[in-house]
Design a protein around this motif. Structure first.
Motif, short mmCIF file in Angstrom:
data_model
loop_
_atom_site.label_atom_id
_atom_site.label_comp_id
_atom_site.label_asym_id
_atom_site.label_seq_id
_atom_site.Cartn_x
_atom_site.Cartn_y
_atom_site.Cartn_z
N ALA A 111 -3.34 -9.57 11.98
CA ALA A 111 -4.25 -8.52 10.87
C ALA A 111 -3.58 -9.15 9.13
O ALA A 111 -5.03 -9.87 8.05
CB ALA A 111 -4.75 -7.61 10.44
N ALA A 112 -2.49 -9.24 8.91
CA ALA A 112 -1.44 -9.96 8.06
C ALA A 112 -1.67 -11.31 7.10
O ALA A 112 -2.91 -11.29 6.17
CB ALA A 112 -0.58 -9.27 7.79
N PRO A 113 -2.42 -12.28 7.82
CA PRO A 113 -2.73 -13.83 7.34
C PRO A 113 -3.96 -13.98 7.49
O PRO A 113 -4.77 -14.20 6.76
CB PRO A 113 -2.38 -14.12 8.47
N ALA A 114 -4.96 -13.27 8.54
CA ALA A 114 -6.74 -13.07 8.02
C ALA A 114 -6.70 -12.04 6.44
O ALA A 114 -7.59 -12.97 5.96
CB ALA A 114 -7.22 -11.46 9.17
N GLY A 115 -6.48 -11.31 6.38
CA GLY A 115 -6.15 -10.69 5.05
C GLY A 115 -6.37 -12.15 3.46
O GLY A 115 -6.79 -11.91 3.05
N VAL A 117 -4.46 -9.24 1.19
CA VAL A 117 -3.37 -9.08 2.75
C VAL A 117 -3.30 -6.80 2.56
O VAL A 117 -3.32 -7.01 4.09
CB VAL A 117 -1.48 -8.90 2.84
N PHE A 118 -3.07 -6.55 1.37
CA PHE A 118 -2.94 -5.32 2.00
C PHE A 118 -4.45 -4.38 2.40
O PHE A 118 -3.49 -3.11 2.81
CB PHE A 118 -1.67 -4.28 0.49
N ARG A 119 -5.02 -4.85 2.00
CA ARG A 119 -6.51 -3.73 1.72
C ARG A 119 -7.06 -4.48 3.10
O ARG A 119 -7.35 -2.97 3.63
CB ARG A 119 -7.51 -4.53 0.64
N THR A 120 -6.61 -5.27 3.82
CA THR A 120 -6.63 -5.67 5.35
C THR A 120 -6.51 -4.65 6.48
O THR A 120 -6.78 -4.01 7.19
CB THR A 120 -6.36 -7.08 5.31
N LEU A 121 -5.04 -4.35 6.11
CA LEU A 121 -4.19 -4.21 6.68
C LEU A 121 -4.64 -2.52 6.36
O LEU A 121 -4.13 -2.06 7.22
CB LEU A 121 -2.50 -4.30 6.46
#
Length: 714
Positions: free
Chosen positions: A564-568, A378-382
């Motif tokens: 984007a958070a769920p995508a992570g 999550v964090f890295r995607t965000l």
């Protein structure tokens, strides 16, 4: 015109109805033509004390703000900018309905001092509805610069309502304006408002109908105006009128008979409903012209020649399009060049924060899968989305808004109008297309300015052919690695030129698909519209930057982060759950690979686009993660390392071309799809908006890849 925080929230119309009846607060409707500085007046009075939302049941935005003057709290409602209250569009209906049925204590009409006569048309129409009106003649500084003099006292005398001159940009005259508003709301009146009279036969018809209307509606509405609307057969008025009065006027036998008799009287005089409306409009325009002649004097009759000379160049058939493309290229170059350093700084900070979070997880004994899911997923995607998306938007949106504030964007619509007309689409689609450069969701919301439902849908469906700033990094990286290489100080310029070429291809596709839709799913002819070319104005740089950052950049970023958070989570799960010796991600890529090869791609590239549905910014990181089998998204130190990685995994110049084409033409991102669903109110058209660009990308990539292979070039 574009995406702002105005696009979400609760409606203010209902609140206006409630607060208008309280003794503590007075509701003020703020109306006017587009480009008269109405929003500047609104912002100058309310400052940051504002709330925005959608009109109940509508997609047109509203804004309300609070302002205290003397001993009274005022709620200012910024109604949609409109040229008329004849209700030919959704904005006109909203403006008319709020003035009629929103119970405002006073209506302030903002007029442009540099073209007062045209603005008086709206003033006179408003005075037919209500006498509680204050006229704000704005942009007096521009009028003085153009040596236009306006006798405000004479204008007030002729209209019979207060007329206040302002320069809202510097807040001059706003206190005096509110003094007049205060007087009107407290029933302090000096003059009697002007009464518009029509031809004798029309006046006889009104006189025949009005008594029965007045008897039924009492003093809730202007009975003369309601009678006139019943005679001209304004269907858009009957439903809100019935809802407001809680009675159907035409169901009243006395009114129904009088309407029929009055229309027969008009028909005998050769006046049908269309003729009646023409005569009403002509009379209002004539009165506006006569008032304008009495109160406006021109010291210099050539006051607007400079603007016309500039327009002669910017809107010419020879130079208009090249200048437009050139300006677009400059904006892209500034965005590309300027975004590099802040993007790097934000990324460094966020990934430094990730390291601290990782250390904390180890110290706290948090299970590795939880750390991977939340931090590496999550964090890295965000972090990727924010660092890649924020800087370009923070540069592009202010530049775009500066062009808007300057008055250039209507010229863009003018230059492209003929092309969209040939595609059986709406000329205003050019403006919504421009908004798509910053964010396709912004372009979708911008489609609200198009009145025709058919043409609005065409604009929504085709907006994705314009690449947003989320796709810019992918396009720029591929252009730099495979087609420019090391070009020294000219690298950013060449990248901007090639990117502009890709944009032009997107515009061509927009026109072609618009034409195809107009001949198939959405058959119809292009509608006509009035496009105002406003005077060129010196943009307010500070206000533009603040408005762009808070109303557009941060709003779009917040939506992207939510998606984007769920995508992570999904990306991390696919990359870390193993079946045999391969991850789920690798199995999915292998399944897609045969189809992807037909398009000049590979399974990992196609899978990256699928996983990048929530946000286009994460497509390249997913490709890198897939090739390196790292289990989480990683960033390489420079483009040279990235090119080496891609080439070692089978990339050629054909792969690069097809990846760029598919990036330009594939499904809209998650944020855009949600916006299309909200704006169209239809899952069907959301699905169409998803499928059409995707099918276009598949077909184009297949043709290009097959042609190159048949020719033995790749």
């Amino acid at each position: 015109m574009g995406l702002t925080s105005h696009s979400t929230g609760a409606g203010v119309l209902e609140k206006g109805l409630k607060t208008a009846n309280t003794s503590e607060e007075k509701v003020i409707a703020l109306g006017g033509n587009p480009n008269v500085g109405k929003s500047t007046v609104f912002n100058g009075l309310t400052g940051l004390n504002q709330h925005t939302g959608n009109w109940p049941g509508k997609t047109v935005t509203n804004a309300q703000g609070k302002y205290r003057h003397k001993d009274t709290d005022f709620i200012l409602v910024d109604i949609p900018g409109t040229y008329s209250l004849m209700a030919n569009s959704e904005e006109e209906e909203i403006a008319r309905d709020f003035i009629c049925f929103g119970n405002p204590d006073t209506t302030v009409i903002v007029a442009d001092a540099t073209c007062l006569e045209r603005n008086l048309n709206l003033v006179l129409q408003t005075l037919e509805i209500t006498s509680e009106v204050v006229v704000c003649v704005n942009l007096l500084d521009e009028a003085r610069r153009k040596k236009i003099n306006i006798n405000l006292n004479k204008l007030s005398e002729l209209l019979g309502v207060p007329v206040i001159g302002t320069n809202a940009r510097s807040k001059k005259g706003l206190n005096i304006l509110m003094d007049s508003v205060y007087d009107i709301t407290n029933k302090i009146r000096i003059n009697t408002p002007i009464k518009i009279t029509y031809d004798d036969i029309i006046e006889e018809a009104i006189a025949l109908l009005e008594p029965s209307v007045k008897e039924l509606i009492k003093d809730t509405l202007n009975s003369r105006w309601v009678s006139l609307k019943l005679l001209d057969g304004d269907e858009s008025l009957l439903e809100p009128l019935q809802k407001y009065l809680k009675v159907n006027l035409m169901s009243c036998e006395n009114i129904s008979l009088n309407v029929k008799e009055a229309k027969n009287k008009l028909m005998k005089a050769g006046i049908n409903e269309d003729d009646l409306r023409d005569k009403i409009v002509s009379q209002i325009v004539s009165i506006a012209e006569n008032i304008g002649k009495e109160v406006v004097t021109y010291t210099d009759e050539t006051y607007n020649q400079t603007d016309r000379k500039i327009d002669h160049i910017l809107t010419s058939r020879i130079f208009g399009i090249p200048i437009m493309i050139g300006l677009l290229g400059i904006v892209f170059w500034l965005t590309i060049t300027g975004a590099n350093y802040p993007s790097s700084m934000i990324a460094d900070f966020l990934f430094w924060t990730e390291d601290r979070l990782t250390s904390f997880c180890h110290w706290a004994g948090i299970p590795s899968w939880v750390h991977g899911l939340l931090v590496l997923g999550v964090f890295r995607t965000l972090a990727w989305v924010v660092s890649v998306m924020l800087p370009p938007m923070a540069i592009f949106f202010p530049l775009f808004t500066l062009l808007e504030d300057l008055g250039y964007l209507p010229r863009v619509a003018f230059n492209l109008d003929n092309f969209f007309k040939k595609a059986c689409a709406h000329g205003k689609q050019a403006l919504t297309m421009c908004m798509g450069f910053g964010c396709n969701a912004a372009g979708i919301i911008g489609c609200r300015i198009i009145d025709s439902p058919r043409e609005k849908l065409i604009a929504m469906i085709t907006n994705n052919f314009v690449p947003c700033n989320g796709r810019f990094p992918t396009l720029i990286a591929i252009i730099t690695m495979f087609f420019i290489g090391v070009a020294g100080p000219f690298q950013s310029i060449l990248a901007a030129l090639m990117l502009t070429g890709v944009i032009v291809l997107g515009v061509v596709m927009t026109l072609l698909i618009s034409k195809l839709l107009s001949k198939t799913l959405l058959k119809g002819l292009p509608s006509s519209f009035a496009l105002e070319l406003p005077p060129y104005r010196k943009p307010q740089v500070a206000r533009v930057i603040v408005r762009s950052i808070f109303d557009r950049t941060l709003f779009v970023l917040a939506r992207a982060v939510l998606v984007a958070a769920p995508a992570g989570v999904i990306i991390w799960v696919l990359a870390n759950i193993q079946i045999g010796d391969l991850s789920l991600l690798s199995h999915c890529a292998a399944f897609l690979n045969p189809f992807a090869k037909l398009l000049g791609l590979d399974g990992y590239i196609l899978m990256a686009f699928i996983l990048g549905f929530p946000a286009n910014e994460i497509v390249v990181p997913i490709i890198i993660m897939s090739y390196m089998a790292t289990g989480s998204m990683v960033e390489l130190d420079n483009l040279s390392e990235l090119r080496t990685l891609l080439v070692s995994n089978g990339w050629t110049w054909l792969t690069a071309i097809c990846t760029m084409l598919f990036s330009l033409m594939h499904w809209p991102c998650g944020t855009t799809c949600l916006t299309i669903r909200k704006e169209s109110g239809s899952l069907k058209w959301t699905a169409v908006s998803f499928l059409i660009p995707t099918l276009s990308g598949v077909v184009i990539c297949f043709i290009v890849a097959s042609t190159v292979r048949l020719l033995g070039l790749g």
